[in-house]
Design a protein around this motif. Structure first.
Motif, mmCIF file in Angstrom:
data_model
loop_
_atom_site.group_PDB
_atom_site.id
_atom_site.type_symbol
_atom_site.label_atom_id
_atom_site.label_comp_id
_atom_site.label_asym_id
_atom_site.label_seq_id
_atom_site.Cartn_x
_atom_site.Cartn_y
_atom_site.Cartn_z
ATOM 1 N N GLU A 208 -10.746 -54.451 -22.130
ATOM 2 C CA GLU A 208 -11.190 -54.850 -23.467
ATOM 3 C C GLU A 208 -12.370 -53.994 -23.927
ATOM 4 O OE1 GLU A 208 -12.628 -58.860 -25.926
ATOM 5 O OE2 GLU A 208 -11.906 -59.014 -23.856
ATOM 6 N N ALA A 211 -11.101 -50.507 -24.750
ATOM 7 C CA ALA A 211 -10.384 -50.466 -26.028
ATOM 8 C C ALA A 211 -11.347 -50.444 -27.202
ATOM 9 C CB ALA A 211 -9.435 -51.658 -26.133
ATOM 10 N N GLU A 215 -11.749 -47.419 -29.919
ATOM 11 C CA GLU A 215 -11.596 -47.673 -31.357
ATOM 12 C C GLU A 215 -12.745 -47.063 -32.154
ATOM 13 O OE1 GLU A 215 -11.246 -51.915 -31.401
ATOM 14 O OE2 GLU A 215 -9.066 -51.858 -31.657
ATOM 15 N N LEU A 239 -4.833 -51.388 -24.433
ATOM 16 C CA LEU A 239 -4.222 -52.626 -24.927
ATOM 17 C C LEU A 239 -2.937 -52.939 -24.183
ATOM 18 C CD1 LEU A 239 -4.739 -52.101 -28.766
ATOM 19 C CD2 LEU A 239 -5.922 -53.764 -27.319
ATOM 20 N N SER A 240 -2.139 -51.916 -23.911
ATOM 21 C CA SER A 240 -0.877 -52.126 -23.209
ATOM 22 C C SER A 240 -1.121 -52.629 -21.792
ATOM 23 C CB SER A 240 -0.077 -50.816 -23.173
ATOM 24 O OG SER A 240 1.188 -51.009 -22.581
ATOM 25 N N ASP A 242 -3.533 -54.357 -20.947
ATOM 26 C CA ASP A 242 -4.053 -55.718 -21.095
ATOM 27 C C ASP A 242 -2.979 -56.689 -21.577
ATOM 28 O OD1 ASP A 242 -6.261 -57.421 -20.799
ATOM 29 O OD2 ASP A 242 -6.744 -57.328 -22.930
ATOM 30 N N GLN A 244 -1.154 -56.463 -24.423
ATOM 31 C CA GLN A 244 -1.001 -56.531 -25.882
ATOM 32 C C GLN A 244 -0.071 -55.398 -26.340
ATOM 33 O OE1 GLN A 244 -4.787 -57.353 -28.033
ATOM 34 N NE2 GLN A 244 -5.763 -57.287 -26.003
ATOM 35 N N TYR A 247 0.738 -54.622 -30.360
ATOM 36 C CA TYR A 247 -0.423 -53.994 -31.002
ATOM 37 C C TYR A 247 -0.603 -52.569 -30.466
ATOM 38 C CZ TYR A 247 -5.289 -53.528 -32.669
ATOM 39 O OH TYR A 247 -6.449 -53.109 -33.282
ATOM 40 N N ALA A 248 -0.420 -52.430 -29.166
ATOM 41 C CA ALA A 248 -0.546 -51.107 -28.547
ATOM 42 C C ALA A 248 0.472 -50.138 -29.139
ATOM 43 C CB ALA A 248 -0.349 -51.218 -27.039
#
Length: 373
Positions: A208, A211, A215, A239-240, A242, A244, A247-248
């Protein structure tokens, strides 16, 4: 080859030692009095040969072979202390440090190539040659730049090797180099180190935080457009990992388009490789295979690390399908062998983690008591 912009007794003594001549033999070769050479050796940087004698020393150095030049550079470096440097700077603005820095920069270029090929032993040897050679307090801005760049490459070396201690060492190296580049006022280098520190966060499992850092850097004007696109891709990677995946996927597609606009085919291929893993994560096996086929057909994958990453992605996707599960496991073993041979500790641990998730997958379950066979 080494060149000297302004001779003092210090450089003259280093040349005599490099040529392996006695004081008398050196004086005879130069056509000078022994007392003149003795004066240079006693006063070192505190005395300067006359202009015509400077030309004679230039000629003697120019005629020396490559081995003598290397000895000359080594002797001169060993004879140079911070106090002597201060004295020499009063004599000339560009002493032998000019060619020492040139040699240093050349070695760093060799380190970059060695790291790209995962030749860690050579990279470590070249960096060790310089990192313990000078103290920061005795370096000018050019020297500090080279010192910081060496420290960055040491961090890259430790990060590529991937041990837990190596990641901590990489973080320490990046932080130290970042402070030097901040002092020198080079914002692009500072931002690149912020990017490297975010990579260490991701590799340490702080997905997190990584990421969020990616960003921020994806819109940081201090970075080049390519580095910003890479930061965007790595947002998707974190993200992937994690979980997600949708979104990734959206973030990775945006990065892929950036690489298209920048005409960066290798990065574009890597983006498809990452997209394959994200699509696998949401159960879209058809999409994962499509992206993987593009990555395999367009990527170069020349270095061991590139081969490990692409082969691991293939294995990860193939082992998801019962029909290709065994093929995936064979590819996983192949990736593990390459990683072990190249000393890629982080990739090897990732492969082992994937292998553990494969245990028991698609194996028939034992019948329940009382059930029909």
């Amino acid at each position: 080859m080494a060149t000297v912009h302004h001779w003092t007794g210090l450089e003259a003594k280093a040349l005599r030692l490099a040529l392996r001549l006695s004081v008398r033999a050196f004086a005879q070769q130069l056509g000078l009095a022994v007392a003149t050479v003795s004066k240079w050796e006693s006063k070192l940087a505190g005395t300067e040969p006359r202009p015509d004698t400077q030309a004679i020393l230039d000629t003697a150095l120019g005629r020396a072979d490559a081995a003598a030049h290397l000895r000359f550079e080594t002797f001169l470096s060993e004879m140079t202390s911070p106090e002597q440097n201060a004295g020499r700077r009063r004599v000339t603005a560009s002493g032998p440090r000019a060619w020492e820095y040139e040699s240093w920069a050349d070695d760093l270029d060799r380190v970059v190539v060695a790291l790209s090929r995962q030749n860690f032993a050579l990279a470590d040897s070249l960096l060790s040659r310089w990192l313990g050679r000078f103290k920061a307090l005795e370096l000018d801005d050019k020297g500090l730049y080279l010192l910081a760049r060496s420290t960055v490459l040491l961090g890259d070396l430790r990060r590529y090797q991937g041990s837990v201690v190596g990641l901590m060492s990489a973080q320490h190296s990046y932080t130290g180099a970042r402070a030097v580049f901040s002092q020198l006022g080079i914002p692009r280098r500072v931002a690149q180190l912020d990017l490297s520190l975010a990579v260490v966060m991701e590799m340490s499992g702080k997905l997190e935080s990584a990421a969020h850092a990616y960003e921020t850097l994806a819109v940081d004007d201090r970075l080049s457009p390519r580095d910003r696109a890479r930061a965007r891709l790595w947002v998707g990677t974190a993200l992937s990992k994690d979980g997600q995946h949708d979104y990734a996927t959206r973030v990775m597609i945006a990065a892929k388009r950036d690489f298209e606009g920048l005409t960066e085919p290798d990065d574009w291929s890597v983006a498809h490789q990452k997209l394959a893993l994200a699509r696998r994560g949401v159960g879209d096996l058809e999409g994962a295979i499509r992206h993987l086929d593009i990555a395999c057909s367009t990527g170069t994958a020349q270095s061991p690390m590139e081969r490990v990453q692409l082969t691991t992605a293939q294995a990860h996707v193939l082992r998801t399908d019962p029909v290709t599960h065994d093929d995936g496991l064979r590819l996983l073993d192949q990736a593990a062998r390459i990683a072990a041979q190249a000393g890629l500790g982080h990739q090897l641990r990732s492969i082992e983690a994937i292998r553990r998730t494969c245990e028991g997958a698609f194996k028939p379950q034992p019948p329940k008591p009382g059930s029909k066979q």
